[in-house]
Scaffold this active site. Structure first.
Site, short mmCIF file in Angstrom:
data_model
loop_
_atom_site.label_atom_id
_atom_site.label_comp_id
_atom_site.label_asym_id
_atom_site.label_seq_id
_atom_site.Cartn_x
_atom_site.Cartn_y
_atom_site.Cartn_z
N GLU A 97 -5.43 -5.57 3.08
CA GLU A 97 -6.10 -4.41 2.46
C GLU A 97 -7.39 -4.01 3.16
O GLU A 97 -7.76 -2.85 3.19
CB GLU A 97 -6.40 -4.71 0.98
N ALA A 115 1.32 -2.67 -2.15
CA ALA A 115 1.30 -1.48 -2.99
C ALA A 115 1.61 -0.26 -2.11
O ALA A 115 1.42 -0.31 -0.89
CB ALA A 115 -0.06 -1.34 -3.65
N GLU A 169 0.45 -10.90 -3.37
CA GLU A 169 -0.10 -11.13 -4.72
C GLU A 169 1.01 -11.32 -5.74
O GLU A 169 0.91 -12.16 -6.64
CB GLU A 169 -1.02 -9.96 -5.09
N GLY A 194 -0.13 -6.39 -2.05
CA GLY A 194 0.44 -6.61 -3.37
C GLY A 194 1.71 -7.46 -3.34
O GLY A 194 2.05 -8.11 -4.33
N1 CAA Z 1 3.28 1.44 1.36
C1 CAA Z 1 4.07 2.50 1.63
N2 CAA Z 1 4.98 2.51 2.62
C2 CAA Z 1 5.11 1.40 3.37
C3 CAA Z 1 4.33 0.25 3.16
C4 CAA Z 1 3.37 0.30 2.08
N3 CAA Z 1 2.62 -0.75 1.75
N4 CAA Z 1 4.67 -0.68 4.07
C5 CAA Z 1 5.64 -0.15 4.83
N5 CAA Z 1 5.91 1.12 4.41
C6 CAA Z 1 6.89 2.05 4.98
C7 CAA Z 1 6.41 2.64 6.29
O1 CAA Z 1 5.52 3.73 6.03
C8 CAA Z 1 7.71 3.06 6.93
O2 CAA Z 1 8.14 4.26 6.32
P1 CAA Z 1 8.78 5.44 7.27
O3 CAA Z 1 10.01 4.81 7.85
O4 CAA Z 1 9.07 6.52 6.26
O5 CAA Z 1 7.74 5.77 8.28
C9 CAA Z 1 8.68 1.97 6.48
O6 CAA Z 1 8.08 1.36 5.33
C10 CAA Z 1 8.88 0.89 7.53
O7 CAA Z 1 7.61 0.41 7.92
P2 CAA Z 1 7.12 0.32 9.45
O8 CAA Z 1 7.76 1.38 10.26
O9 CAA Z 1 5.62 0.26 9.44
O10 CAA Z 1 7.76 -1.10 9.84
P3 CAA Z 1 7.24 -2.11 10.95
O11 CAA Z 1 8.29 -3.15 11.06
O12 CAA Z 1 6.77 -1.42 12.18
O13 CAA Z 1 5.91 -2.79 10.30
C11 CAA Z 1 4.63 -3.81 8.50
C12 CAA Z 1 6.03 -3.57 9.13
C13 CAA Z 1 3.77 -4.67 9.43
C14 CAA Z 1 4.85 -4.52 7.18
C15 CAA Z 1 3.93 -2.44 8.28
O14 CAA Z 1 4.83 -1.57 7.59
C16 CAA Z 1 2.67 -2.51 7.47
O15 CAA Z 1 1.63 -2.91 7.99
N6 CAA Z 1 2.74 -2.10 6.17
C17 CAA Z 1 1.56 -2.01 5.32
C18 CAA Z 1 1.09 -3.37 4.84
C19 CAA Z 1 -0.14 -3.22 4.00
O16 CAA Z 1 -1.17 -2.76 4.43
N7 CAA Z 1 -0.06 -3.66 2.72
C20 CAA Z 1 -1.14 -3.59 1.78
C21 CAA Z 1 -1.03 -2.37 0.90
S1 CAA Z 1 -2.44 -2.13 -0.16
C22 CAA Z 1 -2.19 -3.15 -1.47
O17 CAA Z 1 -1.22 -3.87 -1.54
C23 CAA Z 1 -3.25 -3.10 -2.56
C24 CAA Z 1 -3.15 -4.20 -3.60
O18 CAA Z 1 -3.66 -5.28 -3.40
C25 CAA Z 1 -2.52 -3.97 -4.89
#
Ligand code: CAA
Length: 258
Positions: A132, A65, A112, A109
């Site tokens: 999360e 998400a 999921e 998400g």
């Molecule tokens: N939401 C918003 N933006 C996201 C995102 C997310 N879940 N995941 C990645 N992005 C964005 C980053 O902010 C980044 O944007 P910018 O270039 O503008 O800074 C871009 O995508 C590229 O990401 P990274 O620079 O972080 O890429 P990376 O290769 O270094 O890392 C990754 C990749 C490990 C997937 C890392 O992006 C990450 O950890 N993302 C978040 C994963 C996460 O926590 N997901 C759970 C979300 S909560 C949820 O999903 C709730 C639910 O159950 C419904």
């Protein structure tokens, strides 16, 4: 006009949906989920489509998400409007099979969403996780419920409590994904599987999906009764007569999907 966060195309009787928000690793915001829901319902209502595939990019199926969108939400913005999850229920309404073709990250998400599909075909590059907990929350779109059903309690607890990622081979061993293929072959494999499913009689495909899903929602006795009724009802279809006749005549069936 809003951006196209979801691209659709057809391959014969297969509907392909590609998540298309590459700069944010397909982070699932409300607009993307709206578009995904609309695309799914369109394909589901189209009698020329027999199976649906959802995929992302090489780098990410979906990284979860949208954290930026969620960061400042109040309790009532989340609970009161059900912003995050209201669109997610759409996938459960789809009656045709949906395959997730996963390469790269399927996190939060994204994991999921993949688990809501009927089965997952993974590239060897796929990484699954429910991170999360690292954000101070818990999975909110079924992760704590579908993951234990898929991989058992111990591994689900491990994933949900530590937030660690699982590689494709571990996901296959654990039963989360049905097949793992080299990344370059992912779409061929997924489209081929979907084409096979779409070539079967649509009523039997839909009832097979409904019956397998019933295994999650009922006792064995209830589930077996449900299956038996569905099995009986298929004898009212043209395709049952054709399928069995074709077998006895040693030829391929020509299904009319009715
Ligand atoms: N939401 C918003 N933006 C996201 C995102 C997310 N879940 N995941 C990645 N992005 C964005 C980053 O902010 C980044 O944007 P910018 O270039 O503008 O800074 C871009 O995508 C590229 O990401 P990274 O620079 O972080 O890429 P990376 O290769 O270094 O890392 C990754 C990749 C490990 C997937 C890392 O992006 C990450 O950890 N993302 C978040 C994963 C996460 O926590 N997901 C759970 C979300 S909560 C949820 O999903 C709730 C639910 O159950 C419904």
């Amino acid at each position: 006009m809003s951006e196209a966060f979801v691209l659709t195309e057809t391959h014969g009787r297969v509907g392909l949906i590609t998540l298309n928000r590459p700069k944010a690793l397909n982070a699932l915001n409300d607009e993307l989920m709206n578009q995904l829901g609309a695309a799914l319902l369109d394909f589901d209502a189209n009698l020329d489509i027999g199976c649906i595939v959802i995929t992302g990019s090489d780098k990410a199926f979906a990284a979860g998400a949208d954290i930026g969108a969620m960061q400042n939400w109040s309790y009532m913005e989340v609970y009161g409007t059900d912003y995050i999850t209201r669109n997610w229920e759409t996938l459960r309404r789809v009656r045709k099979p949906v395959i997730a073709a996963v390469a790269g990250y399927a996190l939060g998400g994204g994991c999921e969403l993949a688990m809501m599909c009927d089965f997952i075909i993974a590239a060897d590059s796929a990484r699954f996780g429910q991170p999360e907990i690292k954000l101070g929350v818990i999975p909110g779109a079924g992760g704590t419920q579908r993951l234990p059903r898929a991989v058992g309690k111990s591994k689900a607890m491990d994933m949900v409590l530590t937030g660690r990622m699982m590689k494709a081979d571990e996901a296959e061993r654990a039963g989360l994904v049905s097949r793992v293929v080299p990344a370059a072959e992912l779409m061929n494999e997924a489209l081929e599987a979907a084409t096979i499913i779409a070539s079967m009689s649509l009523p039997s495909v839909m009832m097979a999906k409904e019956s397998v899903n019933r295994a999650y929602e009922s006792s064995l006795t209830e589930g077996v009764l449900f299956e038996r009724r569905a099995f009986h009802s298929l004898f009212a279809t043209y395709d049952q007569k054709e399928g069995m006749k074709a077998f006895l005549e040693k030829r391929s069936p020509t299904f009319k999907h009715e």
